[in-house]
Enzyme design. Structure first.
Site, PDB file in Angstrom:
ATOM      1  N   GLU A  93      -0.064  73.502 -23.024  1.00 34.23           N
ATOM      2  CA  GLU A  93      -1.085  74.009 -22.102  1.00 34.23           C
ATOM      3  C   GLU A  93      -1.629  72.885 -21.223  1.00 34.23           C
ATOM      4  O   GLU A  93      -1.862  71.773 -21.685  1.00 34.23           O
ATOM      5  CB  GLU A  93      -2.274  74.617 -22.866  1.00 34.23           C
ATOM      6  N   THR A  94      -1.822  73.223 -19.948  1.00 32.96           N
ATOM      7  CA  THR A  94      -2.625  72.407 -19.043  1.00 32.96           C
ATOM      8  C   THR A  94      -3.744  73.288 -18.524  1.00 32.96           C
ATOM      9  O   THR A  94      -3.521  74.440 -18.151  1.00 32.96           O
ATOM     10  CB  THR A  94      -1.789  71.859 -17.881  1.00 32.96           C
TER      11      THR A  94
END
Length: 264
Positions: free
Chosen positions: A46-47
């Protein structure tokens, strides 16, 4: 264009534990394909991106494949960056998101996420998922994610799903959370995401939107300790408050860097 990038380990108080996320503050939104490309380049599950909007932050979460409607560990990581690196003065951080308004209460290095509850309901297991499992669950439920309930913590540790078989199923933004009563925690879990670049998510805050109300009713208690038994391991302090859940944990910064977008 130059952007700051923070690499944070969430739901842990030690480096190399919990779940890593990249956090990127923005002043305005970039085009979605650029956000996806940045996420792919970061090469983590995830970003998270956010921009300030009045007294809130508009937050968005991306995997290298898709935008997510909710992500717990990346929200915790974003709150950590806002509080510790951007010197936010308040102790309550408000986010506007695809899942509505979210709150994070900050105290030292502990962050309490206020998220929507997603009580799972009884369901049937698709044959593809069943065929991928080396141990079959006792009970099957479904909310955003499939919630598979097992006999024991030992079963959760012994699980070894067939990733190749699971690539045949599309669960959209959902995944497969496998859970059981814990030995030294109230409950334990592991989380698998078919088709994602990271097959087993180290610590999945959003899955606890379902696990907390489920185990709260099963154990007849509102406050619980949860372990996610991935290789990196995660510790989550959980509270059932009706239509909402509180999920709290720690975070540590691994690195701070810069992204250069001059040639896009």
């Amino acid at each position: 264009m130059k952007l700051k990038k923070y690499h944070v380990d969430a739901f842990t108080n030690t480096l190399f534990g919990g779940n890593p996320a990249c956090v990127i503050p923005l002043n305005e939104w970039l085009a979605d394909p650029v956000l996806i490309d940045i996420t792919k380049e970061n090469n983590l599950a995830e970003t998270v991106f956010f921009i300030p909007v009045g007294d809130k932050f508009h937050i968005r979460w991306f995997t290298p494949e898709i935008e997510m409607d909710l992500c717990g560990h990346a929200t915790l990581a974003a709150a950590h960056v806002i509080k510790k690196h951007l010197n936010y003065k308040g102790n309550v951080i408000r986010f506007a998101s695809l899942s509505g308004e979210l709150f994070v209460v900050c105290s030292e290095d502990n962050y309490v996420l206020d998220f929507p509850a997603r009580m799972p309901v009884k369901s049937k297991l698709p044959s593809i998922i069943s065929a991928s499992l080396n141990i079959q669950p006792k009970e099957i439920y479904k909310a955003r994610d499939y919630v598979l309930v097992y006999e024991s913590e030992d079963d959760i540790l012994a699980l070894s799903p067939d990733k190749n078989k699971l690539e045949e199923i599309d669960l959209g933004q959902g995944g497969i959370v496998c859970t059981a009563k814990g030995k030294s925690a109230d409950f334990v879990s592991r989380f698998f995401t078919p088709g994602a670049s990271v097959f087993e998510d180290p610590v999945t805050g959003s899955a606890h939107c379902s696990l907390i109300p489920f185990w709260s009713r099963r154990l007849n208690k509102s406050e619980m300790l949860a372990y996610q038994l991935s290789a990196r391991k995660g510790v989550l302090f959980c509270k059932d408050i009706g239509e909402r859940v509180n999920i709290s944990g720690n975070a540590v910064t691994y690195s701070v860097g810069e992204i250069y977008l001059d040639n896009i």
